[in-house]
Design a protein around this motif. Structure first.
Motif, PDB file in Angstrom:
ATOM      1  N   MET A   1       7.302  -2.738  -1.954  1.00  0.00           N
ATOM      2  CA  MET A   1       7.813  -2.665  -3.302  1.00  0.00           C
ATOM      3  C   MET A   1       6.805  -3.220  -4.298  1.00  0.00           C
ATOM      4  O   MET A   1       6.635  -2.661  -5.363  1.00  0.00           O
ATOM      5  CB  MET A   1       9.136  -3.401  -3.392  1.00  0.00           C
ATOM      6  CG  MET A   1       9.775  -3.296  -4.733  1.00  0.00           C
ATOM      7  SD  MET A   1      11.506  -3.644  -4.555  1.00  0.00           S
ATOM      8  CE  MET A   1      12.069  -3.081  -6.089  1.00  0.00           C
ATOM      9  N   GLY A   4       4.137  -0.805  -5.104  1.00  0.00           N
ATOM     10  CA  GLY A   4       4.575   0.237  -6.029  1.00  0.00           C
ATOM     11  C   GLY A   4       4.388  -0.193  -7.472  1.00  0.00           C
ATOM     12  O   GLY A   4       3.935   0.583  -8.311  1.00  0.00           O
ATOM     13  N   TYR A   5       4.710  -1.455  -7.777  1.00  0.00           N
ATOM     14  CA  TYR A   5       4.518  -1.974  -9.122  1.00  0.00           C
ATOM     15  C   TYR A   5       3.035  -2.056  -9.468  1.00  0.00           C
ATOM     16  O   TYR A   5       2.622  -1.751 -10.573  1.00  0.00           O
ATOM     17  CB  TYR A   5       5.154  -3.352  -9.281  1.00  0.00           C
ATOM     18  CG  TYR A   5       6.663  -3.322  -9.302  1.00  0.00           C
ATOM     19  CD1 TYR A   5       7.344  -2.543 -10.232  1.00  0.00           C
ATOM     20  CD2 TYR A   5       7.405  -4.065  -8.395  1.00  0.00           C
ATOM     21  CE1 TYR A   5       8.723  -2.517 -10.257  1.00  0.00           C
ATOM     22  CE2 TYR A   5       8.781  -4.040  -8.416  1.00  0.00           C
ATOM     23  CZ  TYR A   5       9.433  -3.263  -9.351  1.00  0.00           C
ATOM     24  OH  TYR A   5      10.793  -3.231  -9.374  1.00  0.00           O
ATOM     25  N   GLY A   7       0.710  -0.216  -8.398  1.00  0.00           N
ATOM     26  CA  GLY A   7       0.213   1.132  -8.640  1.00  0.00           C
ATOM     27  C   GLY A   7       0.734   1.702  -9.945  1.00  0.00           C
ATOM     28  O   GLY A   7       0.066   2.521 -10.580  1.00  0.00           O
ATOM     29  N   ALA A   8       1.911   1.279 -10.369  1.00  0.00           N
ATOM     30  CA  ALA A   8       2.507   1.814 -11.591  1.00  0.00           C
ATOM     31  C   ALA A   8       1.880   1.237 -12.851  1.00  0.00           C
ATOM     32  O   ALA A   8       1.813   1.909 -13.873  1.00  0.00           O
ATOM     33  CB  ALA A   8       4.014   1.531 -11.588  1.00  0.00           C
TER      34      ALA A   8
END
Length: 71
Positions: A1, A4-5, A7-8
């Motif tokens: 998780m 994911g942040y 990468g965002a």
């Protein structure tokens, strides 16, 4: 998780219109704060003849020892 942040964040900052606005706001903030610091450090100082303290130009008396500052 967490990945994911991570990468965002670059996607948001570099590939979206709102990210572009955010980057411009950060750049202008950093430029204005660095210019403010430069202005603060380049002010003329009055050096107290009694103790050597560097006082701002507006002071009439030494901030450290209280001696009256001359012109």
């Amino acid at each position: 998780m967490i990945f994911g942040y991570l990468g965002a964040i670059p996607f948001y900052a570099f590939l979206t219109k709102s990210g572009s606005k955010w980057r411009n706001n950060v750049k202008s903030y950093l430029n204005s704060s660095s210019q403010t610091q430069i202005k603060k450090t380049t002010r003329k100082k009055q050096i107290c003849s009694s103790c050597g303290w560097q006082n701002s130009q507006e002071n009439n008396f030494c901030h450290d020892c209280g001696t009256e500052l001359g012109d």
